[in-house]
Enzyme design. Structure first.
Site, PDB file in Angstrom:
ATOM      1  N   ASP A  95       4.680  -4.770   0.549  1.00 37.35           N
ATOM      2  CA  ASP A  95       3.422  -4.113   0.921  1.00 37.35           C
ATOM      3  C   ASP A  95       2.266  -4.387  -0.038  1.00 37.35           C
ATOM      4  O   ASP A  95       1.104  -4.291   0.325  1.00 37.35           O
ATOM      5  CB  ASP A  95       3.630  -2.591   1.024  1.00 37.35           C
ATOM      6  N   HIS A  96       2.571  -4.749  -1.294  1.00 34.92           N
ATOM      7  CA  HIS A  96       1.509  -4.827  -2.301  1.00 34.92           C
ATOM      8  C   HIS A  96       0.803  -6.180  -2.380  1.00 34.92           C
ATOM      9  O   HIS A  96      -0.235  -6.288  -2.995  1.00 34.92           O
ATOM     10  CB  HIS A  96       2.074  -4.511  -3.696  1.00 34.92           C
ATOM     11  N   ASP A 160       7.801   2.958  -7.963  1.00 32.13           N
ATOM     12  CA  ASP A 160       6.386   3.116  -7.638  1.00 32.13           C
ATOM     13  C   ASP A 160       6.051   4.569  -7.920  1.00 32.13           C
ATOM     14  O   ASP A 160       6.835   5.470  -7.608  1.00 32.13           O
ATOM     15  CB  ASP A 160       6.135   2.795  -6.166  1.00 32.13           C
ATOM     16  N   ARG A 448      -5.935   6.897  -6.075  1.00 36.63           N
ATOM     17  CA  ARG A 448      -6.420   6.552  -7.412  1.00 36.63           C
ATOM     18  C   ARG A 448      -7.815   5.966  -7.330  1.00 36.63           C
ATOM     19  O   ARG A 448      -8.139   5.260  -6.385  1.00 36.63           O
ATOM     20  CB  ARG A 448      -5.528   5.512  -8.059  1.00 36.63           C
ATOM     21  N   SER A 643       0.391   4.025 -12.808  1.00 34.84           N
ATOM     22  CA  SER A 643       1.471   3.315 -12.141  1.00 34.84           C
ATOM     23  C   SER A 643       2.806   3.381 -12.881  1.00 34.84           C
ATOM     24  O   SER A 643       2.882   3.660 -14.069  1.00 34.84           O
ATOM     25  CB  SER A 643       1.050   1.858 -12.020  1.00 34.84           C
ATOM     26  N   ARG A 645       4.530   0.600 -13.107  1.00 36.35           N
ATOM     27  CA  ARG A 645       4.799  -0.805 -13.417  1.00 36.35           C
ATOM     28  C   ARG A 645       5.291  -0.989 -14.858  1.00 36.35           C
ATOM     29  O   ARG A 645       4.612  -0.664 -15.815  1.00 36.35           O
ATOM     30  CB  ARG A 645       3.560  -1.674 -13.144  1.00 36.35           C
TER      31      ARG A 645
HETATM   32  C1  MIC Z   1      -0.252   1.818  -7.701  1.00 31.59           C
HETATM   33  O1  MIC Z   1      -0.574   2.621  -6.827  1.00 31.59           O
HETATM   34  O2  MIC Z   1      -0.823   1.753  -8.805  1.00 31.59           O
HETATM   35  C2  MIC Z   1       0.918   0.909  -7.461  1.00 31.59           C
HETATM   36  C3  MIC Z   1       0.425  -0.452  -7.374  1.00 31.59           C
HETATM   37  O3  MIC Z   1       1.543   1.243  -6.253  1.00 31.59           O
HETATM   38  C4  MIC Z   1       1.883   1.080  -8.630  1.00 31.59           C
HETATM   39  C5  MIC Z   1       3.004   0.153  -8.661  1.00 31.59           C
HETATM   40  C6  MIC Z   1       2.678  -1.186  -9.196  1.00 31.59           C
HETATM   41  O4  MIC Z   1       1.950  -1.299 -10.159  1.00 31.59           O
HETATM   42  O5  MIC Z   1       3.248  -2.133  -8.668  1.00 31.59           O
HETATM   43  C7  MIC Z   1       2.440   2.472  -8.816  1.00 31.59           C
HETATM   44  O6  MIC Z   1       1.774   3.416  -8.475  1.00 31.59           O
HETATM   45  O7  MIC Z   1       3.519   2.646  -9.398  1.00 31.59           O
HETATM   46 FE1  SF4 Z   2       0.167   1.024  -2.285  1.00 31.69          FE
HETATM   47 FE2  SF4 Z   2       0.207   2.357  -4.592  1.00 31.69          FE
HETATM   48 FE3  SF4 Z   2      -1.968   2.312  -3.048  1.00 31.69          FE
HETATM   49 FE4  SF4 Z   2       0.106   3.626  -2.253  1.00 31.69          FE
HETATM   50  S1  SF4 Z   2      -1.105   4.071  -4.048  1.00 31.69           S
HETATM   51  S2  SF4 Z   2      -1.128   2.278  -0.992  1.00 31.69           S
HETATM   52  S3  SF4 Z   2       1.788   2.367  -2.993  1.00 31.69           S
HETATM   53  S4  SF4 Z   2      -1.038   0.584  -4.110  1.00 31.69           S
END
Ligand code: MIC
Ligand code: SF4
Length: 751
Positions: A95-96, A160, A448, A643, A645
């Site tokens: 999805d990312h 995630d 976010r 995140s 990550r």
């Molecule tokens: C996000 O919303 O910041 C992400 C991208 O979904 C991350 C995961 C990532 O960095 O791959 C998260 O929230 O953990």
């Molecule tokens: Fe994707 Fe993270 Fe955004 Fe949700 S918050 S849509 S998991 S990047």
């Protein structure tokens, strides 16, 4: 793709007895959170009252979920663990990595070509090790999990930070780094600091423009981005039962923004209806049989102050819609105060882009509420004045809302439907802007809004709100519009007041999907070959990190003293860098490039102590690495927020940073650092942050007798020959100290 009903039956069959035992042992009624946590204790743990907020406890989760950007690292680590198959049901979701540019169909086609290597790798590894694989286009991890796998009373970890979305179906679902996922898939217990509990009592009923999103936007304002750290939020009260399961999901999802370990609701009729509507009547029937175990005890909800560490009360009947931002998700404005805030702060009032969807707000209900505004607009000759995009959460939602005639209204309003993916939420957005140097505003229904997150542009002011508020503001093209009180002027010059949104929780004809995008793992995984080229720029096999040298650390160069907010987006940016998530060496070139250097107020400009020149952070660190010099990063409050990550921990580890010393950490990041064999320390006296100088060489003493709860000494050797000795706290337990000594947790599993 079917949810694992046998596994769930097994979990349920043991629950009543386990819970009764806990109630007896603790001698008091239990919250829902405690019921689920205690019934998932690892067998090596004792049944006793754990100290909330400090005791580390081992659990056995029921499931693991991974998204493509983090799954690469998680699975590269799992491949080193030497197991033939995952020990618990697990899934991967693509999805990312889909860039939002020209619309759903084209964008998906482009992504499949561009990311072929990564998708092939993930699909083959999944197939080999018994992991369910959801192809690109199938949907965003959290929506797909809610629709298919989440179950009341279960426990899941996911790579995630928005994994808590599944709390909307009464599951304890927690975001973790890939190394944690690797442990659980390898059959090892999973460790968590036993959380404190915050009870959120909801009374009344949402009405008019107010939605579930506004509950969490308000809670974020109350608790702030740090307020949920090492805490679980349990929502209850008569108001809770009036919110749809997906609305509950929205609230739990965005609990990540206050740092909460997770958030949860008790099992109720709304969850039962959602399960039935998503093809899981059988599961609802099982949950009904033990429904008392899937709720907090009556006495707890009647007298919450006695059982929770903190209680918040919100009357849904009086809740105003909120808009939060810019730059931080906890800057909460009731809509009636928002226009004034825009003016007072000089934020750009013109709204350039409005975006709805994401894992937070893309349910059938969300889309129907936003579509009701779009339909009203079409019927009253109103068009969007801002750009307007829609990202459905899953193919199942997209297919169903299209069938039910909702998408046409967005189209008529001037909206663009994007792929069922993260897209602009994670900076995967080819924003078409004329002048990036201009201060500008966007609003999203995502979660976010850190600087640069959506489009990489520091001049973009991003705000978050519900899908319906975002849609209304798109029609106005202005952030100072309040749909509750103000009027718009249509193409014919007539004044129009928008009608309140109307939502439909669940499709009357049920959900439907033609191509779900699911791939079942191979029956015999040992025959499957993992696909990957040795010279790949996107995937790199991991080499073990070196173990601790057995001595105190001496003369560490100060790499950066980061000032203010330093989220994982600052430490390891997403957007264009997502393509290197499977290649540690390449992605390390983004290390800390978003962090602000305390000494010059700039990003990505730090002093190289070897030649006195300023250069980019990764370059300076590579110079230290080449000279075999360790280094240290100093940071502010809530370092690593955002995140899950683990790249934000692996990059410094890989490049030779030894210590991260900060005022406070976000939970997942602190664990990720420990797992990778780093030293994650906090100032015993926060004011000591001020003593750190730009040319410092820093020692850490006390490591040869490294013990839980015993402080370490940090010596700041200043350039002028003077020195400051300060104390640092740490939260390592015995096991985590072993990780540090071994050079990382994986080195221990391997041996
Ligand atoms: C996000 O919303 O910041 C992400 C991208 O979904 C991350 C995961 C990532 O960095 O791959 C998260 O929230 O953990
Ligand atoms: Fe994707 Fe993270 Fe955004 Fe949700 S918050 S849509 S998991 S990047």
């Amino acid at each position: 793709m079917t949810f694992d009903i046998d596994m769930i039956r097994k979990v349920y069959s043991g629950m009543p007895e386990k819970i009764e035992k806990v109630r007896k042992t603790l001698g008091r009624p239990l919250t829902l959170t405690e019921k689920i946590l205690y019934s998932h204790l690892d067998k090596t743990m004792q049944l006793t009252s754990y100290k909330r907020g400090s005791d580390y406890v081992d659990f056995q989760p029921d499931r693991v979920a991974m998204q493509d950007a983090t799954a690469q690292m998680a699975l590269l680590q799992f491949m080193q663990a030497g197991r033939p198959k995952v020990a618990v049901p697990s899934t991967v979701h693509c999805d990312h990595l889909i860039l939002a540019d020209a619309g759903a169909k084209k964008d998906l086609e482009t992504a499949v070509v561009k990311n072929k290597e990564v998708y092939d790798f993930l699909s083959s590894v999944s197939s080999k090790y018994g992991i369910g694989f959801w192809k690109p286009g199938a949907g965003i991890i959290h929506q797909v999990i809610l629709e298919n796998y989440a179950f009341p009373g279960g426990m899941m970890i996911g790579t995630d930070s928005h994994t808590p979305n599944a709390g909307g179906l009464g599951m304890v679902a927690i975001g973790v780094g890939g190394a944690d996922a690797c442990d659980v898939m390898a059959g090892l217990p999973w460790e968590l600091k036993f959380p404190q509990l915050i009870g959120v009592k909801l009374t009344g009923k949402l009405n008019g423009w107010a939605s579930a999103k506004d509950v969490i936007l308000k809670v974020a304002g109350i608790l702030t981005v740090k307020g949920g750290t090492d805490r679980i939020l349990e929502y209850f009260g008569p108001g809770a039962e009036t919110i749809s399961a997906t609305g509950k999901g929205t609230i739990c999802n965005m609990g990540a923004e206050i740092g909460a370990t997770t958030s949860i609701f008790s099992y109720d009729g709304k969850m039962g209806e959602y399960l039935a509507s998503t093809g899981r009547k059988e599961l609802a029937a099982e949950a009904d049989k033990i429904k008392e175990q899937l709720r907090g005890d009556k006495e707890v909800y009647e007298n919450p102050a006695k059982y929770f560490d903190q209680v918040i009360e919100i009357n849904l009947s009086e809740l105003e819609p909120h808009v939060n931002g810019p730059y931080t998700p906890d800057l909460a404005w009731p809509i009636s105060k928002f226009a004034q805030a825009i003016k007072d702060n000089g934020w750009p009032a013109e709204l350039e882009v409005a975006l709805i969807g994401s894992c937070t707000n893309s349910s059938y209900e969300d889309i129907s509420r936003a579509a009701s505004i779009a339909k009203f607009a079409a019927e009253h000759n109103l068009k969007a004045k801002s750009e307007y995009t829609i990202t459905p959460g899953s193919e199942q939602v997209r297919f169903t809302v299209e069938r039910d005639g909702y998408l046409q209204w967005f189209d008529r309003m001037g909206g663009v439907i994007l792929a069922n993916a993260c897209g602009p939420c994670i900076g995967q957005w080819a924003r078409h802007t004329k002048d990036p140097a201009k201060k500008n505003s966007v609003i999203t229904s995502f979660n976010r809004n850190f600087a640069k997150r959506n489009d990489g542009n520091p001049n973009t002011h991003a705000f978050v709100a519900s899908s319906e508020i975002v849609t209304a503001l798109a029609l106005a093209g202005s952030l100072t519009f309040n749909p509750l009180t103000d009027e718009l002027v249509n193409d014919k010059g007539e004044k129009v007041k928008l009608a309140e949104p109307i939502g439909i929780e669940l499709p009357s004809k049920g959900f439907e999907v033609k191509e779900s995008g699911y791939q079942e793992p191979a029956a015999n995984g040992s025959e499957v070959k993992v696909i990957g080229a040795p010279d790949s720029q996107r995937l790199q096999l991991l080499a073990p990190f070196a173990p601790w040298e057995g001595t105190d650390l001496k003369g560490l160069k100060l790499l950066i003293k980061a000032k203010g907010k330093c989220t994982t987006d600052h430490i390891s940016m997403a957007g264009p860098w997502l393509k290197f998530r499977g290649h540690l060496d390449n992605i390390s070139n983004n290390m800390l490039i978003g962090a602000i250097n305390f000494f010059n107020g700039k990003t990505d400009s730090v002093k190289n102590q070897l030649d006195g020149k300023y250069d980019s952070v990764p370059k300076v660190q590579r110079a230290y690495k080449a000279a075999h010099l360790g280094s240290i990063v100093v940071g502010d409050e809530n370092y690593g927020e955002g995140s899950s990550r683990e790249h934000a921990a692996m990059e410094p580890r890989f490049l030779g940073v030894r210590v991260i010393l900060v005022k406070s950490f976000a939970r997942i990041h602190e664990t990720n650092l420990k797992k990778q064999g780093m030293l994650a320390l906090t100032f015993a006296n926060k004011a000591d942050y001020d003593k750190v100088q730009e040319d410092d060489a820093i020692d850490v003493a006390g490591l040869t007798s490294f013990k839980p709860s015993v402080q370490l000494a940090v010596i700041l050797n200043h350039k002028d020959g003077s020195r400051d000795e300060i104390k640092a706290n740490h939260s390592y337990n015995e096991q985590q100290i072993k990780w540090f000594k071994a050079g990382g947790a994986l080195n221990l599993i391997r041996s």
